[in-house]
Every structure is written in structure tokens, then in C-alpha cells.
Design a protein around this motif. Structure first.
Motif, PDB file in Angstrom:
ATOM      1  N   MET A  45       0.845  -1.181   0.000  1.00 52.53           N
ATOM      2  CA  MET A  45       0.000   0.000   0.000  1.00 52.53           C
ATOM      3  C   MET A  45       0.883   1.234   0.000  1.00 52.53           C
ATOM      4  N   PHE A  46       0.314   2.371  -0.414  1.00 53.39           N
ATOM      5  CA  PHE A  46       1.089   3.571  -0.652  1.00 53.39           C
ATOM      6  C   PHE A  46       0.463   4.755   0.082  1.00 53.39           C
ATOM      7  N   SER A  47       1.317   5.711   0.400  1.00 54.24           N
ATOM      8  CA  SER A  47       0.811   6.978   0.914  1.00 54.24           C
ATOM      9  C   SER A  47       0.296   7.814  -0.256  1.00 54.24           C
ATOM     10  N   LEU A  48      -0.403   8.896   0.055  1.00 50.22           N
ATOM     11  CA  LEU A  48      -0.988   9.720  -1.008  1.00 50.22           C
ATOM     12  C   LEU A  48       0.094  10.324  -1.895  1.00 50.22           C
ATOM     13  N   CYS A  49       1.134  10.866  -1.301  1.00 52.54           N
ATOM     14  CA  CYS A  49       2.197  11.505  -2.099  1.00 52.54           C
ATOM     15  C   CYS A  49       2.943  10.498  -2.963  1.00 52.54           C
ATOM     16  N   ASP A  50       3.207   9.326  -2.436  1.00 51.86           N
ATOM     17  CA  ASP A  50       3.899   8.312  -3.236  1.00 51.86           C
ATOM     18  C   ASP A  50       3.028   7.846  -4.398  1.00 51.86           C
ATOM     19  N   ALA A  51       1.733   7.671  -4.154  1.00 47.06           N
ATOM     20  CA  ALA A  51       0.838   7.274  -5.240  1.00 47.06           C
ATOM     21  C   ALA A  51       0.767   8.353  -6.313  1.00 47.06           C
ATOM     22  N   MET A  52       0.695   9.621  -5.914  1.00 42.80           N
ATOM     23  CA  MET A  52       0.686  10.711  -6.892  1.00 42.80           C
ATOM     24  C   MET A  52       1.989  10.759  -7.677  1.00 42.80           C
ATOM     25  N   ARG A  53       3.073  10.454  -7.022  1.00 43.66           N
ATOM     26  CA  ARG A  53       4.381  10.460  -7.708  1.00 43.66           C
ATOM     27  C   ARG A  53       4.415   9.420  -8.817  1.00 43.66           C
TER      28      ARG A  53
END
Length: 316
Positions: free
Chosen positions: A89-97
Motif C-alpha cells: 500500500m502507498f501513501s498519497l504523495c507516493d501514489a501521486m508520484r
């Protein structure tokens, strides 16, 4: 030639002799069961074959008995859900990246982030459906149609509020001809009977554009609803998943966070308004885009070991 005749006569007598030793034919092959039994001195008749088959040696009947003895697998009453404990699973910033890496070269306003909320839900239960205005609207160019008398005060107020189409008969004819030049549709209460008689439900219903009292698109004052509808969006649960466009590619992480929080709170509020016997739970939240795969979110804004900052994601 004369010398070969005695040999041929001797060979013919040998082959036609009734005293044939069984040892000479031990390795012989028989092409039928009858011939094999005959070699052992026993021939099975057709009646004996029929009697043997009637004693329960029919493979088809035995197969039917085996099938009837098995328990039928019960159909699932809920949508299948997965255990996310072992999933990455990913944090919001990592997913946006990662999503921006898939969408590199795209204009910041053309590609939109999409959020999918997977629910633990019954298959035959009621579905969630509502309209929501996000803090940071994804679309601001929505074309809104207002069905009301063209010469009424409601028509004048609707045009002043930004409606692209206003009227009755001309809108009915355009829809029947296939010219649907609007993204949202509102009906004034006095025009509801005319709209139903025109039979627009079979055309606008599958597209999600049919006005209804339940969705709040059949109102007394269309101009008041127009102000809230500009920049708003609708969402609906399909097969246990609620999807909605949540942001543009150029949105900052803070703007995305506010939109996501508003969307999740609205879905939770809709679930709380359901009957006590109907239980729906959030199972998974996934962020994706037009060309990127889905990234499950873990609820964190940014991870501790993230290699990117919010400032890097704030530049389009």
C-alpha cells in the motif's frame, strides 16, 4: 516344381488339422472379447451381456449417482473482498508520484485522478448514490440543462445562473433526435408531467441524466440548485465499488487530500443512513488515473522514507 508340391500339401494338412495345440497360439491377439473367451473355451451370449449390465455395472448410471451425492456449491451473496494486510500500500504523495510518472507529458488539466472505494456489501442490497461538490472542483465547464417553461421567471433566473439550455418542447425534441448537449439536467416541478409524457426516461435514464426527486434534480427553484451543481459530481455504487473523479493532474497533494477526505466522509455518511439490517464497510481505497494502474492507499499523507516532497508534487 515337382519337389515343392509335397511340401505344400503337407503345410495345408497342418493348417487345416483339427488337432491344434494351444501352446502354439499363446501369443495370438484377438480383436473381440468373444474371440478371447472362445480361446478359453467360454463364449458369452448377448443375453448374458445384458444381464451383467443390469446388475449395476452401467457407468453412466453410477456417474449420475455420484453427481447427485455431491453438495452443490452455494452462490456468493456478497462481493469478493481481499485481505489487504499482505498487500503493498502507498501513501498519497507516493501514489501521486507514480501516477505522474505514467502521465508524463500530459496537460495538467486534461488527465484526472480517479478514486475507487471498494465496499464489503451484499449483492442484492441497495446501492449508494449521491451528488457531491468537492472543495476543489474537478470540472468547471459542466453544461447544465433546465427543463422549465421558456417564458417563465425560472427560465430567466436559470440563464442568469449559467444554464446552457432552458426550455421544454425544444429540449424534448433534441433529446429524441439524439442531440444531448448537456452534462446535467434539472427539471422544474411544474414541468415534471410534461417531461414524463415525453418519454425521456428510456434515453436519459441509462446515461444517468434523468431528473428525479430522489437525486434532488426535480426542484421548485432551479437557479438555487445551479449554484451548487456547478463544479459538483455524481457517484454511484456499481458491483460494490464507488468511483468518482477526484482531481486534476495539476492538483497539489493538499488539494487532493481535501477532496479525498470529503469524498470518503460523504460515502460513510450515506452508509450510516442505510437500514440497520444492511451493513456496508470500507474495504479498500484505490487512486488511479487515465493511463496509470491503481495504487491502494494506506491512509498516510506521506511516508517517512519517501524520496519526494510535497513541493515537488505542487509544480505542474
Amino acid at each position: 516344381m515337382a519337389s515343392s508340391r509335397p511340401m505344400l500339401a503337407q503345410l495345408s494338412r497342418l493348417c487345416l488339422s483339427p488337432r491344434i495345440s494351444g501352446a502354439r497360439f499363446e501369443g495370438a491377439r484377438f480383436l473381440s472379447a468373444t474371440a478371447a473367451c472362445a480361446s478359453k473355451g467360454k463364449i458369452i451370449s448377448k443375453k448374458e451381456k445384458a444381464g451383467t449390465a443390469s446388475k449395476g455395472q452401467n457407468p453412466q448410471k453410477n456417474k449420475k449417482k455420484d453427481d447427485s451425492g455431491r453438495k452443490k456449491k452455494k452462490a456468493r451473496t456478497t462481493y469478493k473482498s481481499y485481505d489487504m494486510k499482505d498487500a503493498e500500500m502507498f501513501s498519497l504523495c507516493d501514489a501521486m508520484r507514480y501516477i505522474r510518472a505514467f502521465e508524463v507529458g500530459r496537460p495538467p488539466t486534461s488527465v484526472k485522478y480517479e478514486m475507487a472505494i471498494k465496499l464489503k456489501s451484499q449483492k442484492n442490497g441497495p446501492v449508494l448514490r449521491n451528488r457531491l461538490r468537492l472543495p476543489h472542483p474537478v470540472r468547471t465547464d459542466i453544461r447544465i440543462c433546465v427543463i422549465c417553461p421558456a417564458d417563465s421567471k425560472y427560465a430567466e433566473q436559470a440563464r442568469a445562473a449559467g444554464a446552457s439550455l432552458v426550455g421544454e418542447e425544444e429540449i424534448f425534441e433534441a433529446v429524441k433526435d439524439g442531440r444531448i448537449e448537456f452534462d446535467r439536467c434539472i427539471c422544474q416541478t411544474d414541468s415534471l408531467d410534461k417531461m414524463n409524457k415525453a418519454g425521456l426516461g428510456r434515453i436519459l435514464g441509462p446515461r444517468g441524466l434523468m431528473p428525479s426527486t430522489k437525486l434532488g434534480t426535480v426542484v421548485k427553484d432551479p437557479a438555487a440548485v445551479l449554484k451548487d451543481m456547478v463544479g459538483g459530481a455524481e457517484y454511484r455504487e456499481r458491483m460494490g465499488v464507488v468511483r468518482m473523479a477526484i482531481g486534476q493532474l495539476g492538483f497539489t497533494p493538499e488539494e487532493m487530500q481535501r477532496n479525498i477526505r470529503t469524498f470518503i466522509e460523504a460515502v460513510k455518511k450515506d452508509m450510516a443512513h442505510l437500514n440497520d439490517r444492511i451493513n456496508k464497510e470500507l474495504s479498500e481505497v484505490v487512486l488511479s488515473s487515465t493511463n496509470a494502474p491503481g495504487f491502494p492507499l494506506n491512509g498516510d499523507f506521506i511516508s517517512a522514507d519517501s524520496q519526494i516532497t510535497t513541493r515537488d508534487l505542487s509544480t505542474s
